[in-house]
Enzyme design. Structure first.
Site, PDB file in Angstrom:
ATOM      1  N   LYS A 268      -0.681  -1.624   9.800  1.00  0.00           N
ATOM      2  CA  LYS A 268      -1.207  -2.821  10.474  1.00  0.00           C
ATOM      3  C   LYS A 268      -1.577  -2.486  11.919  1.00  0.00           C
ATOM      4  O   LYS A 268      -2.612  -2.904  12.429  1.00  0.00           O
ATOM      5  CB  LYS A 268      -0.170  -3.956  10.427  1.00  0.00           C
ATOM      6  CG  LYS A 268       0.008  -4.547   9.035  1.00  0.00           C
ATOM      7  CD  LYS A 268       1.192  -5.510   8.936  1.00  0.00           C
ATOM      8  CE  LYS A 268       1.428  -5.890   7.476  1.00  0.00           C
ATOM      9  NZ  LYS A 268       2.638  -6.719   7.269  1.00  0.00           N
TER      10      LYS A 268
ATOM     11  N   GLN B 152       8.163  -8.581   9.827  1.00  0.00           N
ATOM     12  CA  GLN B 152       8.014  -7.851   8.564  1.00  0.00           C
ATOM     13  C   GLN B 152       9.192  -8.147   7.635  1.00  0.00           C
ATOM     14  O   GLN B 152      10.347  -8.107   8.055  1.00  0.00           O
ATOM     15  CB  GLN B 152       7.906  -6.344   8.855  1.00  0.00           C
ATOM     16  CG  GLN B 152       7.596  -5.497   7.640  1.00  0.00           C
ATOM     17  CD  GLN B 152       6.221  -5.770   7.025  1.00  0.00           C
ATOM     18  OE1 GLN B 152       5.268  -6.123   7.720  1.00  0.00           O
ATOM     19  NE2 GLN B 152       6.112  -5.625   5.709  1.00  0.00           N
TER      20      GLN B 152
ATOM     21  N   ASP C 171       0.898 -14.736   9.485  1.00  0.00           N
ATOM     22  CA  ASP C 171       1.271 -14.441   8.099  1.00  0.00           C
ATOM     23  C   ASP C 171       1.176 -15.690   7.218  1.00  0.00           C
ATOM     24  O   ASP C 171       1.215 -15.590   5.991  1.00  0.00           O
ATOM     25  CB  ASP C 171       2.730 -13.952   8.054  1.00  0.00           C
ATOM     26  CG  ASP C 171       2.850 -12.477   7.754  1.00  0.00           C
ATOM     27  OD1 ASP C 171       1.932 -11.933   7.121  1.00  0.00           O
ATOM     28  OD2 ASP C 171       3.870 -11.890   8.140  1.00  0.00           O
TER      29      ASP C 171
HETATM   30  N1  GUN Z   1       6.436  -7.777   3.316  1.00  0.00           N
HETATM   31  C1  GUN Z   1       5.630  -7.574   2.253  1.00  0.00           C
HETATM   32  N2  GUN Z   1       4.437  -8.168   2.472  1.00  0.00           N
HETATM   33  C2  GUN Z   1       4.497  -8.759   3.672  1.00  0.00           C
HETATM   34  C3  GUN Z   1       3.566  -9.506   4.444  1.00  0.00           C
HETATM   35  O1  GUN Z   1       2.436  -9.792   4.050  1.00  0.00           O
HETATM   36  N3  GUN Z   1       4.018  -9.926   5.657  1.00  0.00           N
HETATM   37  C4  GUN Z   1       5.267  -9.666   6.114  1.00  0.00           C
HETATM   38  N4  GUN Z   1       5.615 -10.137   7.308  1.00  0.00           N
HETATM   39  N5  GUN Z   1       6.144  -8.962   5.421  1.00  0.00           N
HETATM   40  C5  GUN Z   1       5.758  -8.517   4.211  1.00  0.00           C
END
Ligand code: GUN
Length: 298
Positions: free
Chosen positions: A58, A102, A125
């Site tokens: 990211k 995350q 998110d």
């Molecule tokens: N863990 C797995 N996929 C995601 C996501 O799209 N966002 C976040 N914050 N954690 C994740």
């Protein structure tokens, strides 16, 4: 091995690259107009290798389009109180347009408390109950990146959803539930008849074989076999797993779908890696730009 597969590959990497290019142009325009670059922050707790990889990807993708990225790393034994304080800090930081925490989090931390603490205007998110609620009601807000990425990939490959039977495997808050809702909505990329299957579903293969579009988000490596799909179906694979392999790394990456079998029967299929994963990242960047633009509009 290398017999040519018959399904059309839905190239998430290439599609995400196009979306990132569009975002990059918009960010460059902002800077030309003497605005600041958007800023995405991420909180990473603990040292789960998959989470480390996701956050690094990211970060790299953000830099690639001119979005500022910062990562706040906390140890595995971080308390919920400490994490909530970190969220308060980012909620208050006016230079941060959006941030993510995350997942998964260590077990001493209640994920619902954490998500509820994020300012919904910075929740890129789309996990906060406010944004989830808006998504269900079809109101503007942030939609979680993986479901948004799946819908965008279907759109860019001109796959019609109207009147189609979509079967979703997995009812997670992050993928299965929201993507089912989006595809059933009265929108141009919706109007599908959606069946949401989960661990208690009976006669699963009978249901999946009726799917025009099958979305696989169950978290089990190579679970979906050729016998479970209709010939010509669109198969979207959300899974990402490391399985042991006799190669240099000692592992290879596979999805929830047994690609070797299913790619000879499906009409369209997303590869793993290079399918849904890059789309998720591109959509997160798009939401960050959106958060920045909204902040400056209000
Ligand atoms: N863990 C797995 N996929 C995601 C996501 O799209 N966002 C976040 N914050 N954690 C994740």
């Amino acid at each position: 091995m290398s017999e040519k597969i018959t399904a059309i590959l839905m190239d998430g990497k290439k599609t995400a690259a196009k979306i990132k290019e569009e975002i990059k142009v918009q960010v460059a325009q902002l800077i030309d107009d003497h605005d600041e670059a958007p800023h995405l922050a991420a909180i990473l707790v603990g040292d789960d290798p998959a989470s480390q990889t996701y956050v690094s990807s990211k970060e790299k993708a953000a830099h690639g389009v001119g979005i500022i990225s910062s990562v706040y790393r906390y140890p595995e034994d971080t308390t919920e109180t400490e994490l909530l304080a970190a969220i308060d800090f980012l909620n208050e930081d006016e230079t941060v347009d959006g941030f993510i925490v995350q997942l998964p989090l260590p077990e001493q931390i209640n994920v619902d408390h954490v998500i509820a603490r994020i300012n919904p205007d910075k929740d890129v998110d789309g996990f906060h109950p406010m944004n989830m609620g808006k998504m269900v009601l079809g109101q503007p807000g942030f939609v979680s990146a993986t479901p948004a990425g799946i819908v965008e990939l279907l759109k860019r490959y001109k796959i019609e959803t109207e009147g189609k039977h979509v079967v979703v495997l997995g009812r997670s808050n992050i993928v299965g539930s929201p993507v089912s809702i989006l595809l059933a909505q009265k929108t141009s990329m919706g109007n599908a008849t959606v069946t949401l299957c989960h661990s208690k579903t009976q006669n699963l293969a009978e249901i999946t074989r009726t799917a025009d579009i099958l979305i696989c988000a169950i978290g089990q490596p190579q679970f979906v076999k050729a016998g479970m799909i209709k010939a010509g179906a669109v198969v979207i694979d959300v899974g990402i797993h490391r399985i042991p392999a006799k190669n240099e790394q000692g592992y290879r990456i596979v999805g929830d779908v047994d690609f070797n079998e299913v790619s000879f029967k499906a009409g369209y299929i997303t590869p793993v890696p290079g399918g849904v994963g890059p789309m998720t990242i591109a959509m997160l960047l798009k939401s960050t730009l959106e958060a920045h633009l909204r902040k400056h509009k209000s």
